[in-house]
Design a protein around this motif. Structure first.
Motif, PDB file in Angstrom:
ATOM      1  N   GLY A 133       7.754  32.599 -28.145  1.00 35.35           N
ATOM      2  CA  GLY A 133       6.715  32.742 -27.491  1.00 35.35           C
ATOM      3  C   GLY A 133       5.838  33.880 -28.341  1.00 35.35           C
ATOM      4  O   GLY A 133       4.622  33.726 -28.519  1.00 35.35           O
ATOM      5  N   PHE A 164       1.832  34.901 -28.101  1.00 34.40           N
ATOM      6  CA  PHE A 164       1.847  35.502 -26.701  1.00 34.40           C
ATOM      7  C   PHE A 164       2.338  36.898 -27.148  1.00 34.40           C
ATOM      8  O   PHE A 164       3.210  37.063 -27.845  1.00 34.40           O
ATOM      9  N   VAL A 203       6.512  37.423 -22.751  1.00 35.06           N
ATOM     10  CA  VAL A 203       7.200  36.101 -22.253  1.00 35.06           C
ATOM     11  C   VAL A 203       7.969  36.524 -21.113  1.00 35.06           C
ATOM     12  O   VAL A 203       9.078  37.083 -21.383  1.00 35.06           O
ATOM     13  N   VAL A 222       3.693  33.434 -19.281  1.00 36.86           N
ATOM     14  CA  VAL A 222       3.254  34.234 -20.775  1.00 36.86           C
ATOM     15  C   VAL A 222       1.832  34.994 -20.570  1.00 36.86           C
ATOM     16  O   VAL A 222       0.957  34.662 -19.534  1.00 36.86           O
ATOM     17  N   ARG A 223       1.668  35.954 -21.395  1.00 42.98           N
ATOM     18  CA  ARG A 223       0.273  36.675 -21.235  1.00 42.98           C
ATOM     19  C   ARG A 223       0.070  36.694 -22.946  1.00 42.98           C
ATOM     20  O   ARG A 223       0.528  36.772 -23.721  1.00 42.98           O
ATOM     21  N   MET A 224      -1.391  36.619 -23.063  1.00 41.77           N
ATOM     22  CA  MET A 224      -2.131  36.690 -24.451  1.00 41.77           C
ATOM     23  C   MET A 224      -3.360  37.522 -23.959  1.00 41.77           C
ATOM     24  O   MET A 224      -4.279  37.377 -23.367  1.00 41.77           O
ATOM     25  N   LEU A 281      -4.400  28.672 -24.779  1.00 40.84           N
ATOM     26  CA  LEU A 281      -2.915  28.888 -24.488  1.00 40.84           C
ATOM     27  C   LEU A 281      -2.223  27.411 -24.105  1.00 40.84           C
ATOM     28  O   LEU A 281      -1.211  27.463 -24.343  1.00 40.84           O
ATOM     29  N   ARG A 318      -0.669  26.380 -27.355  1.00 37.85           N
ATOM     30  CA  ARG A 318       0.431  27.048 -27.575  1.00 37.85           C
ATOM     31  C   ARG A 318       1.590  26.970 -26.802  1.00 37.85           C
ATOM     32  O   ARG A 318       2.654  26.876 -27.150  1.00 37.85           O
TER      33      ARG A 318
END
Length: 379
Positions: free
Chosen positions: A18, A23, A26, A78-80, A114, A117
């Motif tokens: 990830g 990202f 995760v 997940v964060r981006m 996102l 990905r």
């Protein structure tokens, strides 16, 4: 799966994959959101979802990920980061002649970024595990992404209802990957808002009705993006120059001092949307709107709602004869737009009258002083 897996190692590998995909974090959690169901139902019962009928239509499915993909055992959250280096918050918000676009929408549509990905992450998992099932989500299905993110350890739910992270604030997107693998789960973070109520008190429309609860019907993001019809008059003056979304509750949050900048080129601001003059935006025809917003989240509100939002902002701008002329030039195109144009013109006329009074007041004061001194009136 054809052979036993070291699930702990697989979880670590998934997190590394990830990170390699861009990202920033995760986390993994199970699918049990039972505690969220009464809160969700109470929110719906109070009609806080406004015209977002799909929120009520899917009901409790939003709290049951396993119903979206039968066999789901875990959610990979997940964060981006999306905050650009030159966000220009203050310079745009403080200039009422410019249009303010929520900073998440300045670049490419995050849904596509996102989701692509997450699909790659799912493919990597399948390559390792064989015939496993997965499904990516980015605001694309009835799923309570914030409670899942909190449960997966990505942060805690702030009083503005967004996920907060000690190292990153809240300037990030969330996404989920449902999988049918019994991976080890992560631990939630401790809530760290304490007694702070800055987001609640700073909201221009009072949309945060209690800690963690937002009445969407009052929220500027809802009013400028989700609402399809006329914006209630009571909220129009409070919207200011925000023409797509609102970031106020994030801007005031002390944890966003630690907000991390994005290194994703896709989220770099499009110059034409960064700090645009309102008069220019209102002149766009539909073809121009569609061309400039191609690949952007903004496109989904359509040209008509775009003009509606800009008309409100023009009504809130300082008096300018050009603004009245520009507003009037679009009368007759649509009844709903006409309503907002008439309101905006009325606001401009009120400011013109107030401006005339302010201009005359110094002259009147000089006249009074002259009379008091017994001087000729033309002195």
């Amino acid at each position: 799966m054809s052979h036993p897996l070291d699930l702990h190692q697989l979880a670590q590998d998934i997190k590394q994959w990830g990170l390699s995909l861009g990202f920033q974090q995760v986390g993994i959690c199970d699918t049990d959101l039972t505690p969220e169901e009464p809160r969700l139902q109470a929110w719906l019962d109070k009609q806080y979802h406004g015209e977002m009928d799909w929120m009520a239509r899917h009901g409790m499915m939003r709290a049951r990920p396993h119903e979206l993909l039968p066999g789901t055992l875990r959610v990979i959250s997940v964060r981006m980061n999306y905050l650009p280096a030159k966000a220009a918050f203050a310079s745009t918000l403080k200039n009422p002649r410019l249009g303010y676009v929520s900073r998440y929408a300045l670049g490419r549509d995050y849904h596509k970024v996102l989701r692509n990905r997450l699909k790659k992450l799912g493919d990597m998992i399948r390559e390792r595990c064989g015939d496993t099932q997965y499904r990516p989500f980015v605001d694309s299905a009835p799923l309570l992404e914030r409670p899942l993110a909190a449960k997966a350890g990505l942060g805690w739910t702030g009083k503005h209802s967004l996920i907060l992270n000690r190292e990153a604030g809240s300037w990030f997107f969330l996404g989920e990957l449902l999988v049918d693998i019994p991976l080890p789960v992560d631990q939630p973070q401790q809530e760290n808002c304490g007694r702070c109520v800055a987001c609640i008190t700073t909201c221009p429309t009072g949309a945060i009705v209690e800690p963690g609860v937002v009445d969407a019907r009052r929220c500027i993001s809802y009013l400028t993006i989700e609402l399809e019809g006329a914006i209630p008059q009571e909220f129009r003056p409070l919207i200011g120059n925000r023409i797509y979304g609102c970031d106020d509750c994030q801007l005031i949050c002390p944890w966003n001092r630690y907000g991390q900048l994005t290194d994703e080129d896709d989220f770099s601001p499009r110059a034409v949307l960064h700090a645009p003059p309102l008069t220019e935006l209102f002149a766009w025809d539909e073809a121009t709107f569609l061309r400039i917003t191609e690949g952007s989240a903004i496109r989904r509100i359509g040209h008509l709602r775009w003009l509606r939002n800009v008309a409100v902002a023009l009504g809130n701008a300082p008096y300018d004869k050009e603004i009245t002329t520009i507003l009037a030039s679009r009368l007759g195109e649509n009844p709903m737009l006409d309503e907002h144009i008439h309101w905006a013109v009325s606001q401009q006329q009120d400011k013109r009258a107030a401006y005339a009074v302010e201009v005359q007041r110094p002259q009147q004061k000089r006249l009074v002083r002259a009379i008091e001194k017994g001087l000729p009136r033309d002195a």
